[in-house]
Write a protein that holds these residues in place. Structure first.
Motif, PDB file in Angstrom:
ATOM      1  N   ASP A   1       0.808  -1.248   0.108  1.00 31.24           N
ATOM      2  CA  ASP A   1      -0.006  -0.001  -0.100  1.00 31.24           C
ATOM      3  C   ASP A   1       0.844   1.154   0.045  1.00 31.24           C
ATOM      4  OD1 ASP A   1      -2.500  -1.583  -0.060  1.00 31.24           O
ATOM      5  OD2 ASP A   1      -2.618  -1.425   2.150  1.00 31.24           O
ATOM      6  N   VAL A   2       2.090   1.138   0.222  1.00 33.14           N
ATOM      7  CA  VAL A   2       2.997   2.383   0.140  1.00 33.14           C
ATOM      8  C   VAL A   2       3.108   2.904  -1.143  1.00 33.14           C
ATOM      9  CG1 VAL A   2       4.340   1.690   2.179  1.00 33.14           C
ATOM     10  CG2 VAL A   2       5.024   1.288  -0.116  1.00 33.14           C
ATOM     11  N   PRO A   3       3.471   4.165  -1.481  1.00 29.16           N
ATOM     12  CA  PRO A   3       3.495   4.872  -2.831  1.00 29.16           C
ATOM     13  C   PRO A   3       4.432   4.217  -3.709  1.00 29.16           C
ATOM     14  CG  PRO A   3       3.383   6.323  -1.123  1.00 29.16           C
ATOM     15  CD  PRO A   3       3.363   5.088  -0.222  1.00 29.16           C
ATOM     16  N   ASP A   4       4.135   4.256  -5.136  1.00 30.83           N
ATOM     17  CA  ASP A   4       5.131   3.707  -5.880  1.00 30.83           C
ATOM     18  C   ASP A   4       6.628   4.489  -5.887  1.00 30.83           C
ATOM     19  OD1 ASP A   4       3.274   1.939  -6.799  1.00 30.83           O
ATOM     20  OD2 ASP A   4       2.733   3.008  -8.639  1.00 30.83           O
ATOM     21  N   LEU A   5       7.466   3.640  -6.095  1.00 28.61           N
ATOM     22  CA  LEU A   5       8.853   4.438  -5.810  1.00 28.61           C
ATOM     23  C   LEU A   5       9.058   5.763  -6.697  1.00 28.61           C
ATOM     24  CD1 LEU A   5      11.728   4.064  -4.927  1.00 28.61           C
ATOM     25  CD2 LEU A   5      12.395   2.649  -7.034  1.00 28.61           C
ATOM     26  N   ALA A   6       8.502   5.665  -7.895  1.00 27.02           N
ATOM     27  CA  ALA A   6       8.701   6.818  -9.069  1.00 27.02           C
ATOM     28  C   ALA A   6       7.994   8.261  -8.099  1.00 27.02           C
ATOM     29  CB  ALA A   6       8.051   6.762 -10.302  1.00 27.02           C
TER      30      ALA A   6
END
Length: 265
Positions: free
Chosen positions: A242-247
């Motif tokens: 659920d954490v944001p995408d790396l980009a």
């Protein structure tokens, strides 16, 4: 201090994308997860190794370290650890990476046995690390998560080719104050791995500064000590989907780390 990020939490991310993200967001280096399911691993052909080097060189990005999974203090045959670590060191030599990460992993042994095992294995690989020009770093993790636990092993090995990777979360979870961790690890410190979490009971990753880890204190202590090494942000979407995408995350992560460094200067 220089900034890097880790690919530990993004399985299978192509090297071209890793390099592009680092260049676009202003990071100086990348810690690569060295595992068979990743683009970079000890089974990589020489041709592929050359291609990886060329991609990083063209973008002006450094390969900070290879994050392996060999366990220095784990019970069992020494040969498994030595074989895994040799493969990582040879890969590091070919890619120009200065460091290779290993874990303690001694949780199934008594403290004295685990420490003796780690000292024996790390002492054995130290000459090989010297020959290949890459340093082995024992991460503060699992059975030896604090500086007080890891430093006796490193003192006993007593080699410039075996050092420490300070994982701030694990030393904090171990109840150790950052000042004490740095005091213990300063003679052996390779680089520092940072992230942030909600609480000791909830290690879900948060944007740096949004959680409870003492990142400002750590950067201030490092600056006051005159340490001019690497801060590496650990990204863990692999285990926390659920954490944001790396980009999405990299730009704001870099900005926050730069603010910490500016405040500590």
């Amino acid at each position: 201090m220089r900034l890097a990020f880790s690919t530990l939490g993004v399985p299978g991310l192509p090297i071209s994308e890793v390099v592009r993200l680092a260049a676009d967001t202003g990071f100086h280096g990348v810690e690569l997860r060295a595992h068979p399911e990743e683009p970079v691993h000890p089974g990589l052909s020489l041709t592929k190794r050359v291609e990886v080097v060329e991609q990083f060189k063209a973008a002006g990005i450094e390969i900070l370290a290879l994050a392996g999974y060999a366990k220095a203090a784990a019970p069992g045959d020494d040969d498994d650890f030595l074989r895994e670590t040799r493969g990582l060191l040879e890969l590091a030599r070919d890619l120009g990476a200065p460091w290779v990460r290993v874990f303690p992993g001694g949780g199934d042994s008594g403290a004295a046995e685990a420490e003796a095992t780690a000292v024996r294995r790390l002492s054995t690989v130290a000459p090989l690390a010297a020959d290949l020009g890459a340093r082995v770093l024992l991460e503060t993790h699992d059975s030896h998560r604090t500086g007080a636990a890891a430093a006796p092993i490193l003192r006993e090995v007593d080699s410039p080719w075996v050092g420490s990777l300070w994982d701030v979360m694990h030393s904090w979870l171990g109840g150790e104050q950052p000042e004490e961790t740095l005091r213990q690890l300063a003679p052996y410190l390779g680089y520092v791995q940072v992230k942030d979490i909600a609480s000791a009971a909830d290690t879900t990753p948060l944007p740096p500064g949004a959680g409870v880890l003492p990142l400002a204190e750590v950067t201030e202590l490092l600056s006051r000590a005159g340490w001019d090494g690497w801060l590496c942000w650990e990204y863990e979407k692999r285990w926390y989907p659920d954490v944001p995408d790396l980009a999405e995350a990299l730009g704001s992560v870099r900005e926050h780390l730069l603010r910490l460094l500016s405040a500590a200067a």
